[in-house]
Scaffold this active site. Structure first.
Site, mmCIF file in Angstrom:
data_model
loop_
_atom_site.group_PDB
_atom_site.id
_atom_site.type_symbol
_atom_site.label_atom_id
_atom_site.label_comp_id
_atom_site.label_asym_id
_atom_site.label_seq_id
_atom_site.Cartn_x
_atom_site.Cartn_y
_atom_site.Cartn_z
ATOM 1 C CB ALA A 69 3.700 -12.158 -14.727
ATOM 2 C CB THR A 71 -0.328 -13.681 -12.241
ATOM 3 O OG1 THR A 71 0.234 -13.205 -13.486
ATOM 4 C CG2 THR A 71 -1.084 -12.564 -11.547
ATOM 5 C CB SER A 72 4.687 -16.667 -13.064
ATOM 6 O OG SER A 72 5.252 -17.810 -13.669
ATOM 7 C CG ASN A 73 -0.402 -20.097 -14.527
ATOM 8 O OD1 ASN A 73 -1.123 -20.104 -13.539
ATOM 9 N ND2 ASN A 73 -0.723 -19.444 -15.635
#
Ligand SMILES: Cc1ncc(COP(=O)(O)O)c(C=O)c1O
Length: 324
Positions: A69, A71-73
């Site tokens: 996403a 926002t991917s970590n």
């Protein structure tokens, strides 16, 4: 089984007791701080990437393509490791960002090439196209699947399970359950497999943050199958999908209020996309009596604090100013 890995994460991560909640709920509740694995690489992803990036070196790749996403970590941790090891990094990130913040900002600052796609575009097709384009330019790219949740990355949590076994011995306790968020399945798969191999009585319980329990169960089985075909019984896979709420990355006011309450009670902050939902699920299930036969309960904090977007930060600020 893969034997070789990088040693880049801060391991072993500590296990801490949550005193207030333990006494309120009449249980011994512990948190394993996998959010302490590092800063740029913080969270669960680096345990998987220690194996994946070693695999990149061992097989002569020079470029990495991965996805998640916006926002991917996982994408941010991959960008950090690629920067460190001088690998070209391509991140296919799905969704819109209202502002340039969080992991999108960090990944960009770490030098990754960002390929932003709309919510209805296939991540896999986009990665395939990119793969062929990079090949035609003479590069040697490896596609790392979402969350590095495949047979390679999952080794990171088989390893983490062994770390927990040793910590139990040192602490002289035995966890009745290990609880964790499930986002792409690799973390759960590694813990479940470790538990299975060691024939432990511990329950490994996952809390889904987007897809259904059956979908994740199939994914976990698939990963385990790629690691060890001798495993045939999967009955003890236990994934709860009742706490997804509004969906991936979405938080209700009630959820945000819960994260604020825990922060102020225990001095620990869970993220709104993964650990918060999972921890809320765990506490809710304990209150419903579904952990009645358990005394020592371990939750793994898998990181993700960069997931507090401006929108959630403002809602929390509003909530707190209304408390005063
Ligand atoms: C902070 C955080 N916790 C938990 C998870 C879930 O782990 P997994 O993708 O291995 O299921 C993720 C990623 O999906 C994550 O970024």
């Amino acid at each position: 089984m893969l034997q070789r890995k990088l040693n880049i994460a801060n391991l072993n991560t500590p296990i801490q007791k949550l005193d207030q909640l333990s006494s309120t709920l009449g249980k011994q509740i512990y948190v394993k701080r996998d959010d302490y694995t590092g800063a740029e690489i913080s969270g669960n992803k680096v345990r998987k990437l220690e194996y994946t990036i070693q695999y990149v070196f061992d097989n002569g790749y020079d470029t990495v393509i991965t996805t998640g996403a916006i926002t991917s970590n996982h994408a941010r941790a991959t960008a950090a490791l690629c920067a460190k090891y001088n690998l070209e990094c391509h991140l296919v990130l799905r969704g819109d960002a209202a502002i340039f913040e969080g992991n999108l900002f960090l990944g960009t600052m770490l030098g990754a090439k960002i390929h932003q796609i709309s919510a209805d575009t296939s991540r896999e097709d986009t990665m395939d196209e990119l793969y062929h384009q990079l090949k035609s330019e003479g590069k040697h790219p490896l596609i790392i699947p979402v969350g590095a949740s495949d047979w390679i990355g999952t080794h990171g949590y088989i390893n983490a399970y062994e770390e927990i076994l040793k910590q139990q011995q040192t602490m002289n306790i035995h966890f009745d359950s290990i609880n964790v968020a499930v986002g792409s399945g690799g973390t759960y798969a590694g813990l479940w497999y470790g538990n299975n191999v060691h024939n432990e009585q511990t329950k490994v319980i996952g809390y889904a943050v987007d897809q259904s329990a059956p979908a994740f169960t199939d994914k976990v089985k698939e990963i385990i199958h790629d690691i060890d075909k001798s495993v045939t019984s999967f009955d003890s896979i236990n994934i709860n999908d009742h706490y997804i709420g509004l969906g991936y990355g979405q938080a209700t006011d009630e959820e945000l209020a819960f994260y604020v309450e825990i922060a102020q009670q225990e001095g620990i902050i869970f993220d709104p996309t993964y650990t918060g939902k999972a921890f809320r699920g765990l506490i809710s299930e304990i209150k419903q009596g579904n952990y009645n036969n358990q005394e020592h309960i371990l939750f793994i904090h898998t990181g993700g604090l960069q997931g507090y977007t401006e929108e959630t930060r403002q809602r929390i600020q509003h909530m707190i100013s209304n408390q005063d």
